[in-house]
Design a protein around this motif. Sequence first.
Motif, short mmCIF file in Angstrom:
data_model
loop_
_atom_site.label_atom_id
_atom_site.label_comp_id
_atom_site.label_asym_id
_atom_site.label_seq_id
_atom_site.Cartn_x
_atom_site.Cartn_y
_atom_site.Cartn_z
N GLY A 10 2.88 6.11 5.29
CA GLY A 10 3.20 5.11 6.31
C GLY A 10 2.79 3.71 5.90
O GLY A 10 2.22 3.48 4.82
N MET A 11 3.07 2.76 6.79
CA MET A 11 2.79 1.34 6.50
C MET A 11 1.29 1.10 6.27
O MET A 11 0.89 0.51 5.26
CB MET A 11 3.29 0.49 7.68
CG MET A 11 3.12 -0.99 7.49
SD MET A 11 4.02 -1.95 8.71
CE MET A 11 3.08 -1.63 10.21
N LEU A 12 0.46 1.58 7.18
CA LEU A 12 -0.98 1.40 7.00
C LEU A 12 -1.54 2.37 5.96
O LEU A 12 -2.36 1.98 5.11
CB LEU A 12 -1.70 1.62 8.35
CG LEU A 12 -3.23 1.54 8.28
CD1 LEU A 12 -3.69 0.14 7.87
CD2 LEU A 12 -3.86 1.92 9.62
N GLY A 13 -1.08 3.63 6.01
CA GLY A 13 -1.61 4.66 5.10
C GLY A 13 -1.50 4.25 3.64
O GLY A 13 -2.43 4.47 2.85
N THR A 14 -0.38 3.62 3.27
CA THR A 14 -0.18 3.21 1.88
C THR A 14 -1.26 2.20 1.47
O THR A 14 -1.88 2.33 0.40
CB THR A 14 1.22 2.57 1.70
OG1 THR A 14 2.19 3.49 2.20
CG2 THR A 14 1.52 2.24 0.25
N ASP A 15 -1.51 1.21 2.32
CA ASP A 15 -2.53 0.20 1.99
C ASP A 15 -3.94 0.79 2.03
O ASP A 15 -4.81 0.38 1.24
CB ASP A 15 -2.45 -0.99 2.96
CG ASP A 15 -1.37 -1.98 2.55
OD1 ASP A 15 -0.85 -1.87 1.42
OD2 ASP A 15 -1.03 -2.86 3.35
N TYR A 163 1.46 -5.35 10.66
CA TYR A 163 2.58 -5.59 9.75
C TYR A 163 2.05 -5.45 8.33
O TYR A 163 0.85 -5.61 8.09
CB TYR A 163 3.20 -7.00 9.97
CG TYR A 163 2.22 -8.11 9.70
CD1 TYR A 163 1.41 -8.62 10.71
CD2 TYR A 163 2.07 -8.64 8.41
CE1 TYR A 163 0.48 -9.62 10.46
CE2 TYR A 163 1.15 -9.64 8.15
CZ TYR A 163 0.35 -10.13 9.17
OH TYR A 163 -0.57 -11.11 8.92
N GLY A 164 2.93 -5.11 7.39
CA GLY A 164 2.51 -4.97 6.00
C GLY A 164 3.73 -4.76 5.12
O GLY A 164 4.87 -4.70 5.61
N LYS A 168 8.65 -1.03 8.26
CA LYS A 168 9.49 -1.91 9.08
C LYS A 168 8.55 -2.61 10.07
O LYS A 168 7.71 -1.96 10.67
CB LYS A 168 10.48 -1.01 9.84
CG LYS A 168 11.67 -1.70 10.38
CD LYS A 168 12.69 -0.66 10.84
CE LYS A 168 13.65 -1.29 11.84
NZ LYS A 168 13.28 -1.06 13.23
N ASN A 169 8.66 -3.91 10.19
CA ASN A 169 7.78 -4.58 11.14
C ASN A 169 8.43 -5.84 11.70
O ASN A 169 9.44 -6.31 11.20
CB ASN A 169 6.42 -4.89 10.48
CG ASN A 169 6.56 -5.83 9.31
OD1 ASN A 169 6.79 -7.03 9.49
ND2 ASN A 169 6.47 -5.30 8.10
N PHE A 170 7.82 -6.37 12.75
CA PHE A 170 8.34 -7.51 13.50
C PHE A 170 8.59 -8.73 12.60
O PHE A 170 9.63 -9.38 12.69
CB PHE A 170 7.34 -7.85 14.62
CG PHE A 170 7.70 -9.05 15.42
CD1 PHE A 170 8.62 -8.96 16.46
CD2 PHE A 170 7.10 -10.28 15.17
CE1 PHE A 170 8.95 -10.08 17.21
CE2 PHE A 170 7.43 -11.40 15.92
CZ PHE A 170 8.35 -11.31 16.95
N THR A 197 -1.94 -5.18 7.51
CA THR A 197 -2.46 -3.85 7.13
C THR A 197 -3.44 -3.95 5.95
O THR A 197 -4.37 -3.15 5.85
CB THR A 197 -1.31 -2.90 6.76
OG1 THR A 197 -0.44 -3.56 5.84
CG2 THR A 197 -0.54 -2.46 7.98
N LYS A 198 -3.22 -4.93 5.08
CA LYS A 198 -4.11 -5.08 3.92
C LYS A 198 -5.55 -5.37 4.39
O LYS A 198 -6.51 -4.81 3.86
CB LYS A 198 -3.59 -6.22 3.05
CG LYS A 198 -4.44 -6.60 1.86
CD LYS A 198 -3.71 -7.66 1.03
CE LYS A 198 -4.55 -8.13 -0.13
NZ LYS A 198 -5.56 -9.12 0.29
#
Length: 296
Positions: A10-15, A163-164, A168-170, A197-198
């Motif tokens: 996912g978006m956060l999981g990857t970072d 967002y990251g 997909k993000n705003f 997210t970073k």
Amino acid sequence: MRVMVTGAAGMLGTDVCRALDEQHEVIAADIIGDCKWVSADGCRQLDITDSGQTLEVIADVKPELVVHCAAYTDVDGCERDPDRAYQVNAYGTWNVAAACEQVGAAILYISTDFVFDGEKGDDYDEFDTPNPISHYGRSKWAGEQLVREVCRRHYIVRTAWLYGENGKNFITTIIKAASEGKNLRVVADQIGSPTYTKDLADFVASQAGSPLYGTYHVTNKGSCSWHELAVKSIELAGIKDVHVTPIQSSDWPTPTRRPKQSVLRHLSLEMQGRDNLRTWEEALSEFVEKWITAKQ
Ligand SMILES: NC(=O)c1ccc[n+]([C@@H]2O[C@H](COP(=O)([O-])OP(=O)(O)OC[C@H]3O[C@@H](n4cnc5c(N)ncnc54)[C@H](OP(=O)(O)O)[C@@H]3O)[C@@H](O)[C@H]2O)c1
């Protein structure tokens, strides 16, 4: 330490995997069994709604910490299909927390500002009482309670407006629409703290191994409306002559009631003297620059 990450695709999981990898041994897991961060054979396939598989995988990996990012994050989808929301966000979390307790691992659960109703009229600290107003919020709040009940050594990290680069993000949606010359209408009466997210992933990595278990609010500092966030993102992307009209939530009906003002005060970090998150504007500026450079 040996750290397993759920929702690692996912978006956060990857970072989170990337940030942890600097100091720890990382084992990625996701429902699809394939994560951008590692090759397909390096990512464990794990559906957290399957209690037997969750225990089997966590017992096999033998982590000292599980960073639990997996969730059903489609807020309107949760409203349309509450059973799936509770299945993944509450019972799935129960499975992960129980497996952690069984193998002696700690858990770090990612939660959300949606546990609050947004009616306080001030920032929420970690001691405010949640009162979620959506199925997504209720299912994540249920997940928090299960983590507290089931796994003795736990961190609950509430964050917001993520967002990251890896989802997909705003921000990217708004910049793409603006670059196509579209005039935009964006909600101006919901206030929160946009969070890169970073930066959250760096916090998660710094928390691994800490004896200070408990609940943390972690966002970038400051707050804004979705409208202000859209205007700032477009400005940072160098796009001119696009009109962004501020509108009310009632002019943009969605299946989900969202908290009007859900800014999270970092009281735990303040008390521990380590509230060093940067402002949302600084973080956004880095993200937009990187995103535009990567696209060129
Ligand atoms: N995004 C935000 O603004 C925000 C704000 C506050 C808190 N959070 C929390 O932050 C965490 C990460 O969010 P995110 O934005 O990175 O979400 P995301 O990109 O949707 O990542 C979630 C990951 O979990 C996976 N997943 C879904 N169901 C699963 C299951 N049954 N078993 C195992 N994995 C499963 C998803 O796979 P599929 O994509 O294949 O379903 C996805 O890879 C979540 O706990 C979320 O509640 C997010």
